[in-house]
Design a protein around this motif. Sequence first.
Motif, PDB file in Angstrom:
ATOM      1  N   LEU A 151       0.819  -1.226   0.000  1.00  0.00           N
ATOM      2  CA  LEU A 151       0.000   0.000   0.000  1.00  0.00           C
ATOM      3  C   LEU A 151       0.849   1.271   0.000  1.00  0.00           C
ATOM      4  N   VAL A 152       2.179   1.120   0.110  1.00  0.00           N
ATOM      5  CA  VAL A 152       3.076   2.293   0.027  1.00  0.00           C
ATOM      6  C   VAL A 152       4.062   2.088  -1.126  1.00  0.00           C
ATOM      7  N   ASP A 153       3.623   1.314  -2.119  1.00  0.00           N
ATOM      8  CA  ASP A 153       4.410   1.073  -3.343  1.00  0.00           C
ATOM      9  C   ASP A 153       5.777   0.440  -3.064  1.00  0.00           C
ATOM     10  N   TYR A 154       5.867  -0.332  -1.983  1.00  0.00           N
ATOM     11  CA  TYR A 154       7.095  -1.067  -1.656  1.00  0.00           C
ATOM     12  C   TYR A 154       8.324  -0.157  -1.556  1.00  0.00           C
ATOM     13  N   LEU A 181      11.689  -6.532   9.123  1.00  0.00           N
ATOM     14  CA  LEU A 181      11.346  -7.136   7.831  1.00  0.00           C
ATOM     15  C   LEU A 181      10.248  -6.332   7.144  1.00  0.00           C
ATOM     16  N   PRO A 182      10.403  -6.024   5.853  1.00  0.00           N
ATOM     17  CA  PRO A 182       9.289  -5.416   5.109  1.00  0.00           C
ATOM     18  C   PRO A 182       8.438  -6.529   4.495  1.00  0.00           C
ATOM     19  N   ILE A 183       7.125  -6.537   4.769  1.00  0.00           N
ATOM     20  CA  ILE A 183       6.282  -7.634   4.279  1.00  0.00           C
ATOM     21  C   ILE A 183       4.928  -7.119   3.776  1.00  0.00           C
ATOM     22  N   SER A 184       4.215  -7.984   3.085  1.00  0.00           N
ATOM     23  CA  SER A 184       2.789  -7.788   2.825  1.00  0.00           C
ATOM     24  C   SER A 184       2.125  -9.128   3.095  1.00  0.00           C
ATOM     25  N   ALA A 185       1.412  -9.217   4.225  1.00  0.00           N
ATOM     26  CA  ALA A 185       0.770 -10.480   4.611  1.00  0.00           C
ATOM     27  C   ALA A 185      -0.332 -10.854   3.624  1.00  0.00           C
ATOM     28  N   LEU A 186      -1.057  -9.845   3.156  1.00  0.00           N
ATOM     29  CA  LEU A 186      -2.182 -10.108   2.256  1.00  0.00           C
ATOM     30  C   LEU A 186      -1.710 -10.684   0.925  1.00  0.00           C
ATOM     31  N   VAL A 187      -0.660 -10.079   0.367  1.00  0.00           N
ATOM     32  CA  VAL A 187      -0.144 -10.513  -0.936  1.00  0.00           C
ATOM     33  C   VAL A 187       0.827 -11.680  -0.786  1.00  0.00           C
ATOM     34  N   GLY A 188       1.540 -11.728   0.358  1.00  0.00           N
ATOM     35  CA  GLY A 188       2.481 -12.819   0.604  1.00  0.00           C
ATOM     36  C   GLY A 188       3.933 -12.445   0.434  1.00  0.00           C
ATOM     37  N   ASP A 189       4.242 -11.151   0.294  1.00  0.00           N
ATOM     38  CA  ASP A 189       5.634 -10.713   0.125  1.00  0.00           C
ATOM     39  C   ASP A 189       6.445 -10.952   1.394  1.00  0.00           C
ATOM     40  N   MET A 198      10.444  -6.275  -3.636  1.00  0.00           N
ATOM     41  CA  MET A 198      11.375  -5.577  -2.742  1.00  0.00           C
ATOM     42  C   MET A 198      12.770  -6.185  -2.880  1.00  0.00           C
ATOM     43  N   THR A 199      13.319  -6.106  -4.055  1.00  0.00           N
ATOM     44  CA  THR A 199      14.649  -6.678  -4.319  1.00  0.00           C
ATOM     45  C   THR A 199      15.727  -5.923  -3.541  1.00  0.00           C
ATOM     46  N   TRP A 200      15.381  -4.723  -3.060  1.00  0.00           N
ATOM     47  CA  TRP A 200      16.339  -3.933  -2.274  1.00  0.00           C
ATOM     48  C   TRP A 200      16.577  -4.550  -0.884  1.00  0.00           C
ATOM     49  N   PHE A 201      15.695  -5.480  -0.452  1.00  0.00           N
ATOM     50  CA  PHE A 201      15.835  -6.081   0.877  1.00  0.00           C
ATOM     51  C   PHE A 201      16.435  -7.479   0.752  1.00  0.00           C
ATOM     52  N   SER A 202      17.509  -7.736   1.497  1.00  0.00           N
ATOM     53  CA  SER A 202      18.196  -9.026   1.373  1.00  0.00           C
ATOM     54  C   SER A 202      18.171  -9.832   2.671  1.00  0.00           C
ATOM     55  N   GLY A 203      17.263  -9.459   3.582  1.00  0.00           N
ATOM     56  CA  GLY A 203      17.263 -10.082   4.917  1.00  0.00           C
ATOM     57  C   GLY A 203      16.503 -11.380   5.046  1.00  0.00           C
TER      58      GLY A 203
END
Length: 418
Positions: A151-154, A181-189, A198-203
């Motif tokens: 909802l914040v364009d990742y 962790l940056p996530i989207s529970a609804l979408v499953g990210d 979110m390729t910028w996150f490597s955690g």
Amino acid sequence: MEISTNQLLRFTTAGSVDDGKSTLIGRLLFDSKSIFEDQLASVTATSTKKGFDGVDLALFTDGLKDEREQGITIDVAYRYFTTPKRKFIIADTPGHIQYTRNMVTGASTANAAVILIDARNGVIEQTKRHAFIASLLNIPHLIVCINKMDLVDYQEEVFDKITHQFEEFSSKLLVKDVRFLPISALVGDNVVNTSENMTWFSGGTLLNVLETLHISSDINKIDARFPVQTVLRPQNEKFRDYRGYAGRVASGIYRVGDEVTVLPSGFNSKIESINSGEKGVQEAFAPMSISITLEDDIDISRGDMIVKKNNQPEPSQEFDVMLCWLNNDAAKPRAKYSILHTSNEERAMIKEVVYKIDINSYERKEGDSNLNMNDIARVKIRTTRRLMIDAYRDNRNTGSIILIDENTNETVAAGMII
């Protein structure tokens, strides 16, 4: 790092209302294929009836009728699932302020707390409240999930900003390990599957973090504490003269031949044998359930504690406790309660309310001695006999107590010994 395949991780979820706790757990269960077909069919049917395009993942945890109808979590919901690397018990706790007691109950045995933050709102008062309770309960690991990133364009900037906000206030708390962790529970990210948005996150994903979290060192292996639950006298051919002291190891390690002291009597002896079930073992450690035999015939009963000779808890009749009041009725001044500490039950009274805590601002409120439901306060407790106590921060098992109303038999409070 190799992880035992049968190692159990307990974790709790916390977050404000509508931050997506139940949806996150639903996503974890759904994507890790931990849902039975009949459950899935039932939830799919209910979702369709409610007008959802897909499956309403939150329904997998909201078990009470009122929860499903109102779309909120009221009671603590426990869910179990297993992956090839670990077993998990999840406590889904309510976000509403009036259910603080439920969060304390659900989080009291957790190895980790997953705190959800809505990416659109950032850190709010309830985030601070949940982090404070996690710190108060000495939960070793905090996993901060910044949810609804879709909802914040990742945006990485949003994630960085909220991470900084959380770190600013959490530096005052006594938490050893915090991860973001940056996530989207609804979408499953980034829940079970890595996000392509979110390729910028490597955690790594949330499931990956939960599977690899190092929890073996969370148990106190130094202070040996064995509260006796019962005395075993089988009286059969195989165990004709057997007198074993049974219970669960609260902390530390016990080995055959160790010199031990029995409290409160203070008698010394040596461990003759240790049994796990009917099998003899050379050593035992928390949280194993075992029976111990001693070389000397000592009068030991339920509530006594077997400890190491050179490492003993502090026997005390009066001590300070951080108390969470759980009951609808307020605490009665100087009323008598039953106090449960490990396997020991005595009588106790609340001598004094030292201060109450505003769990939104962390401020101490002195001079207010009324204890109402969901209040957290530092109190002085006096017991009829000495208890063998440790500070909760050193030992969660021997540092915790509960108070029970003797008239109604209701649990009225839970406390952490200071």
